[in-house]
Write an enzyme that holds these catalytic residues in place. Sequence first.
Site, PDB file in Angstrom:
ATOM      1  N   SER A   7       0.833  -1.204   0.000  1.00  0.00           N
ATOM      2  CA  SER A   7       0.000   0.000   0.000  1.00  0.00           C
ATOM      3  C   SER A   7       0.865   1.251   0.000  1.00  0.00           C
ATOM      4  CB  SER A   7      -0.908   0.020   1.225  1.00  0.00           C
ATOM      5  OG  SER A   7      -1.527   1.288   1.315  1.00  0.00           O
ATOM      6  N   HIS A  32      -1.208  -1.374  -4.177  1.00  0.00           N
ATOM      7  CA  HIS A  32      -2.486  -1.029  -3.548  1.00  0.00           C
ATOM      8  C   HIS A  32      -2.578   0.485  -3.361  1.00  0.00           C
ATOM      9  CE1 HIS A  32      -6.001  -2.251  -1.130  1.00  0.00           C
ATOM     10  NE2 HIS A  32      -5.666  -1.294  -0.271  1.00  0.00           N
ATOM     11  N   ASP A  34      -4.922   3.415  -1.802  1.00  0.00           N
ATOM     12  CA  ASP A  34      -6.006   3.688  -0.855  1.00  0.00           C
ATOM     13  C   ASP A  34      -6.564   5.088  -1.069  1.00  0.00           C
ATOM     14  OD1 ASP A  34      -6.192   1.318   0.872  1.00  0.00           O
ATOM     15  OD2 ASP A  34      -4.115   1.782   1.394  1.00  0.00           O
ATOM     16  N   MET A  36      -9.289   7.794  -0.005  1.00  0.00           N
ATOM     17  CA  MET A  36     -10.171   8.116   1.140  1.00  0.00           C
ATOM     18  C   MET A  36     -10.753   9.513   0.960  1.00  0.00           C
ATOM     19  SD  MET A  36      -7.683   6.921   4.202  1.00  0.00           S
ATOM     20  CE  MET A  36      -6.858   5.329   4.207  1.00  0.00           C
ATOM     21  N   HIS A  65      -8.416   0.754  -3.973  1.00  0.00           N
ATOM     22  CA  HIS A  65      -9.368   0.512  -2.882  1.00  0.00           C
ATOM     23  C   HIS A  65     -10.082   1.823  -2.572  1.00  0.00           C
ATOM     24  CE1 HIS A  65      -9.730  -0.551   1.712  1.00  0.00           C
ATOM     25  NE2 HIS A  65     -10.912  -0.494   1.105  1.00  0.00           N
ATOM     26  N   MET A  67     -12.311   3.968  -0.528  1.00  0.00           N
ATOM     27  CA  MET A  67     -12.987   4.187   0.754  1.00  0.00           C
ATOM     28  C   MET A  67     -13.717   5.511   0.636  1.00  0.00           C
ATOM     29  SD  MET A  67      -9.874   2.800   3.084  1.00  0.00           S
ATOM     30  CE  MET A  67      -8.746   2.982   1.713  1.00  0.00           C
ATOM     31  N   MET A 136     -11.510  -6.468   5.151  1.00  0.00           N
ATOM     32  CA  MET A 136     -10.767  -5.525   5.993  1.00  0.00           C
ATOM     33  C   MET A 136     -10.478  -6.168   7.348  1.00  0.00           C
ATOM     34  SD  MET A 136     -10.317  -2.978   4.073  1.00  0.00           S
ATOM     35  CE  MET A 136      -9.365  -2.088   5.334  1.00  0.00           C
ATOM     36  N   ASP A 174      -6.710  -6.872   4.015  1.00  0.00           N
ATOM     37  CA  ASP A 174      -6.111  -5.537   4.119  1.00  0.00           C
ATOM     38  C   ASP A 174      -6.140  -5.033   5.553  1.00  0.00           C
ATOM     39  OD1 ASP A 174      -5.270  -2.949   3.694  1.00  0.00           O
ATOM     40  OD2 ASP A 174      -6.973  -2.361   2.440  1.00  0.00           O
TER      41      ASP A 174
HETATM   42  C1  DX5 Z   1      -6.551   1.126   5.653  1.00  0.00           C
HETATM   43  C2  DX5 Z   1      -6.083   0.847   4.261  1.00  0.00           C
HETATM   44  C3  DX5 Z   1      -4.957  -0.083   4.187  1.00  0.00           C
HETATM   45  C4  DX5 Z   1      -3.690   0.400   4.843  1.00  0.00           C
HETATM   46  C5  DX5 Z   1      -2.984  -0.809   5.353  1.00  0.00           C
HETATM   47  O1  DX5 Z   1      -7.663   1.922   5.597  1.00  0.00           O
HETATM   48  O2  DX5 Z   1      -7.146   0.310   3.475  1.00  0.00           O
HETATM   49  O3  DX5 Z   1      -4.703  -0.491   2.845  1.00  0.00           O
HETATM   50  O4  DX5 Z   1      -2.845   1.100   3.968  1.00  0.00           O
HETATM   51  O5  DX5 Z   1      -1.935  -0.398   6.138  1.00  0.00           O
HETATM   52  P1  DX5 Z   1      -1.188  -1.382   7.134  1.00  0.00           P
HETATM   53  O6  DX5 Z   1      -0.660  -2.523   6.306  1.00  0.00           O
HETATM   54  O7  DX5 Z   1      -0.143  -0.529   7.719  1.00  0.00           O
HETATM   55  O8  DX5 Z   1      -2.222  -1.867   8.138  1.00  0.00           O
HETATM   56 ZN    ZN Z   2      -6.638  -0.573   1.471  1.00  0.00          ZN
END
Ligand code: DX5
Ligand code: ZN
Length: 216
Positions: A7, A32, A34, A36, A65, A67, A136, A174
């Site tokens: 990620s 990956h 993320d 948000m 991903h 969110m 998750m 994840d």
């Molecule tokens: C959390 C994200 C993850 C995050 C994982 O909301 O969806 O992808 O980057 O990070 P680690 O591996 O540090 O838990």
């Molecule tokens: Zn993620």
Amino acid sequence: MTIVSPSVLSCDFGNIQRDVEMLNTSSAEWIHIDVMDGVFVPNISFGFPVLSAIRRHTSKVLDVHLMISNPDAYLTDFCNSGANIVTVHYEACTHLHRTLSEIKRLGMKAGVALNPHSPISVLQDIITEVDLVLIMSVNPGFGGQNFISSTVEKVVQLKELINLKNSKALIEVDGGVNLETGKLLVQAGADALVAGSFVFSSSSPTDTIQSLCELK
Ligand code: DX5
Ligand code: ZN
């Protein structure tokens, strides 16, 4: 070999190109991303310009991903920014079947993510339509959180559902993944592991990725 999807949320944002080039030399198959929006989750990360910039520096699979609330409004933009897999949250989609159909119509792979409180059973009528389920193992919004251990049992349940329905969906997990939790997940049936802080805070991210790939 386990698919590893590092990620970039945990990379050095002042040196994204350098960190993506490091991932290019690694055995990670996916990267990956993320996204948000500060509405679906209590944090804001980055959007299309950053995704496009990453796309310019890699030919790896971009595993995006979302969110975000109302992902339908942005699917074309994610496609145009270079996404290969787009995963939406079950909890964010009122018409999930329509959303997944649109992702596939645009030529991308379609994933569904489940928050820790959502049971596997909500997927039983959609599992044959999805390319990927993202379970998750933390509450989404931040990297570096602790793994929720009941996730391992959810992976077992999802694997059973996939086999029962003859689905081709991959299982990705994840949050809080390291060599210890990753091993439990792979043994439970996970095909792909996301890892952020564990990879980027390690002294050799490429060696760490290789070790995750070799989990079985
Ligand atoms: C959390 C994200 C993850 C995050 C994982 O909301 O969806 O992808 O980057 O990070 P680690 O591996 O540090 O838990
Ligand atoms: Zn993620």
